[in-house]
Design an enzyme around this catalytic site. Sequence first.
Site: not given
Ligand code: GLY
Length: 597
Positions: A408, A500, A428, A450, A426, A480
Amino acid sequence: MHRAALSSLALQGMYLFLQRLRRCNISVSVAVAATVGLTAPHAAAQIIADGQRFTPVQAREHMVVAQEAQAAMVGREILRAGGNAVDAAIATGFALAVTLPRAGNIGGGGFMVIKPADGEATTIDFRETAPASADKDMFLGPDGEADPQLSRSSGLGVGVPGTVAGFQMALDRYGSGNFTLADLVTPAIEIAEQGFVVSPRLASALRLPRIRERLDAEPEAQRMFYRDGEPPEAGEILTMPVLAQTLSRIRDEGPAGFYEGPVAEAIAATVQQLGGRMTVQDLAAYEPIERAPVTGTFKDYTIISMPPPSSGGVHLIQMLNIIEDAPFGTFGMNSAEMIHTMAEAAKYAYADRSVHLGDPDFSDIPIAELTSKDYAATIAALINPTAATPSTEIAADPGRLPTESDETTHYSVVDDNRMAVSVTYTLNFSFGVGFAAEGTGVLLNNELDDFSAKPGTPNAYGLIGGAANAVEPRKRPLSSMTPTILLKDGELFMVTGSPGGSRIITTVMQIILNATVHRRDIMTSTTAPRVHHQWLPDYIRIEEGISFDTIRLLEEKGHDVRTQRSMGATQTIVVGSDGLLYGASDPRAPGGMAAGD
Ligand code: GLY
């Protein structure tokens, strides 16, 4: 008028500057350092706390901090030309879609937290959605088990992108009114047409076998990044003419140039060729959502962060609540006691994440309860200061959560009026699903990974998730991402966030702790070694730099401590007590920049 100003001021200047460096064979990182030094002089005497090791970049008027320098400079040019923080954030976001293709995007989605100079904070949720024909068993193989191949490497994993629609909503509701979306996408078009200098990081990423196998195997992505099978060298100029055409459609037609017509048709066709279900109707139906932020307090600070479908803000506030009464002055930053306290708090928060978090439009998420001081006090009372509690004792029936890739990106903006914008967005995985929609130059995400493919089954990164995050039509997968703004005594104090994956939330917690109760300047706060616990797997991840005797003390408390590669890449702005802006682009991801005046 603004478009002309941008062309002459920003793009020509930047492009010529980078060309000059290239002719002189000066590397991008040197270029960035030189630019920072030229435009944002350090102020050795201007520090915001005692005992500093580093000096953050300083600015008086405004600042953009991003993971890629040219995109940060695009945002700064918008601020110089009279834009506000939202205008600059949109231009930076479009530019990153060109210059940071591993994470910057128009084919993905994300979150924007906005604090107007006067008035209430808000957020724009432009997270991707599942297509209308999605179903809960979509990512299960013939044996009834979750098949990561389906959610990460096939068209089924591609969510309906949200970035373009989210930027338009943010502009309509919170932009200065001085710029149109066409103005703000123009710098990205010019960079894509004229090219940008390939950073050492991008050159290395394109050589990584796991990236190369995906991108070089797919014709559109291959055309974007490889010539005769070879990736560009660092320092070469990379143009993106096909992406420039797509961005030009957005310039000329607005979001309809992306969500309708040839671009939408190409996205849907490519996704379907790859086994996915997205249709042109799904694209036409995409809607960003303005949501009230999740808020809390920590000491004298107000925390403003992203609510579900991100888990970030809820658990950031929950963890800060749990540790709020710790004797920070006695413990000190990154002592064994401090790491133990943070790890124990994180175990409880991530256990709650696994059960309760998901898209709030599909299930009731107990946000008030999870972020309450009373609930935090009951957890704090359970933490044994001398011994680690095994994760298996924290939740009786953990469902297995999916995880998020760490690819991200985040950027932070503060304008002359102290309006603040915090954006994390992001694709992903790095370069998303590894496919670009035929004839568009748009890299597609694999964000639907996710979701909890099968509640109770771990995904590749070991995060755990439940029924609230099961796949459903038009639902947003849990995230996240934690774009966050802090106020102190009602005034802007910090704008921050990080990539992260699962580590984003603990990374943002640590940067807040370091810059508040540990009293470090924002560059020292940024560079301090990070630690992470996410309940399962039951070990503390530490970065290089935590001392051996600290590790021994943690082990004596019963922790399993494991050194891992670096975590996060924060992009932060702090308003010092002197009213100046202090910026830090995390050196864990070289090539970023705090660009201010
Ligand atoms: N794909 C990373 C997030 O949404 O946390």
